[in-house]
Enzyme design. Structure first.
Site, short mmCIF file in Angstrom:
data_model
loop_
_atom_site.label_atom_id
_atom_site.label_comp_id
_atom_site.label_asym_id
_atom_site.label_seq_id
_atom_site.Cartn_x
_atom_site.Cartn_y
_atom_site.Cartn_z
N HIS A 174 0.86 -1.18 0.00
CA HIS A 174 0.00 0.00 0.00
C HIS A 174 0.90 1.23 0.00
O HIS A 174 1.72 1.41 0.90
CB HIS A 174 -0.92 0.02 1.22
CG HIS A 174 -1.86 1.19 1.22
ND1 HIS A 174 -3.10 1.16 0.61
CD2 HIS A 174 -1.73 2.44 1.73
CE1 HIS A 174 -3.69 2.33 0.75
NE2 HIS A 174 -2.88 3.13 1.43
N CYS A 175 0.74 2.07 -1.02
CA CYS A 175 1.61 3.24 -1.17
C CYS A 175 0.95 4.47 -0.54
O CYS A 175 -0.06 4.95 -1.04
CB CYS A 175 1.87 3.50 -2.66
SG CYS A 175 2.95 4.91 -2.96
N PRO A 176 1.50 4.99 0.56
CA PRO A 176 0.89 6.15 1.20
C PRO A 176 0.99 7.42 0.36
O PRO A 176 0.17 8.32 0.50
CB PRO A 176 1.68 6.29 2.52
CG PRO A 176 2.98 5.60 2.26
CD PRO A 176 2.68 4.49 1.30
N GLU B 86 -1.91 6.89 -1.80
CA GLU B 86 -3.13 6.53 -1.07
C GLU B 86 -3.93 5.47 -1.85
O GLU B 86 -5.14 5.57 -2.03
CB GLU B 86 -3.99 7.77 -0.80
CG GLU B 86 -5.00 7.60 0.32
CD GLU B 86 -4.36 7.19 1.63
OE1 GLU B 86 -4.85 6.23 2.23
OE2 GLU B 86 -3.37 7.82 2.04
N ASN B 87 -3.19 4.46 -2.31
CA ASN B 87 -3.80 3.35 -3.04
C ASN B 87 -2.86 2.15 -2.95
O ASN B 87 -1.66 2.30 -2.72
CB ASN B 87 -4.01 3.72 -4.50
CG ASN B 87 -4.94 2.75 -5.21
OD1 ASN B 87 -5.67 1.98 -4.58
ND2 ASN B 87 -4.93 2.78 -6.53
#
Length: 267
Positions: free
Chosen positions: A126-128, A131-132
């Site tokens: 999950h890539c902050p 945000e996805n």
């Protein structure tokens, strides 16, 4: 109601990325960099090329951050009748399990993301910053984004360096070059981070593994009893499958082939 905080934070992150991208670009145009010199001399090819690359990286970022990363649906999709050789190849006891959070049956290599509150096929991470999740559907675009973003950052780094003036009194330098120097430091940091990310993802893709599998292989049911990666078919085939979808086929088939090879070696 439960999705509203997620959507709100996603909008904030994407807006921040967009503002930061165009803000840095504006700084490079307003200071005495080669970019501004080309523009003043009427040589517009390179400035326009730079702007197109910036725009392309931003569009890729938005595409990856907004698209479905490969969410597992609760309703099974109708499938064609499996071929006889495929049926014979897939074992009867592939280690699938039902997610304890969203209660869907997880395909091989899927994982539940607590931030997205969904299960994602071929979950990577999950890539902050986006945000996805990065999963089966958007992982190739994510790697393409990293590559294009690195080109933009390195070019921007060169342009920022070209506008720095070091032989000035401290006060005058701070007023005339302080913002550009801050931009240079930001670009240096981002270029380092993106370089490491791109290198690590290309390495993982060449081995047909994911960030989650690489870090947590000892805790994953379909990997912890294996001495090698059951999905690895060599760098060339792994890269071809990742970027071009060739050769195609379900992950269960690759897992079954490795299982069959391991059984034959034991015998």
């Amino acid at each position: 109601m439960a999705l509203w905080p997620l959507l709100n934070s996603g909008m904030l992150v994407r807006t921040g990325h967009t503002v930061l991208t165009w803000g840095i670009t504006l700084v490079l145009f307003l200071h005495d960099t080669e970019l501004r010199q080309w523009e003043e001399q009427g040589e517009l090819f390179l400035p326009l090329t730079f702007l197109l690359l910036v725009l392309g990286s931003l569009l890729l970022y938005l595409a990856v951050s907004l698209m479905d990363p490969g969410y597992v649906t609760a309703q099974p999709q109708p499938q064609e009748e499996p071929k006889e050789e495929q049926t014979a190849m897939v074992p009867q006891a592939i280690p699938l399990r039902r997610c304890r959070y969203c209660l869907v049956l997880q395909p091989l290599r899927a994982r539940h993301c607590r931030e997205c509150r969904r299960c994602v096929r071929r979950y990577d991470h999950h890539c902050p910053w986006m945000e996805n999740c990065v999963g089966e559907r958007n992982h190739p675009l994510f790697v393409a984004y990293l590559a294009l973003q690195l080109v933009v950052l390195l070019w921007g780094l060169y342009l920022a360096w070209s506008g720095l003036q070091f032989f000035q009194p401290w006060g005058l330098w701070l007023r005339s070059t302080g913002l550009l120097f801050t931009t240079f430091l930001l670009l240096s940091f981002f270029a380092l981070v993106v370089s490491l990310l791109l290198a690590s993802h290309l390495y993982l893709v060449a081995r047909n593994t994911t960030t989650w599998e690489f870090i947590s292989s000892h805790r994953i049911a379909y990997l912890r009893q294996r001495t090698s990666n059951p999905f690895d078919r060599g760098p060339t085939r792994n890269l071809a499958h990742f970027f071009c979808g060739w050769p195609s086929g379900p992950w269960e088939t690759l897992w079954a082939e490795e299982e069959e090879e391991g059984s034959s070696q034991v015998v």
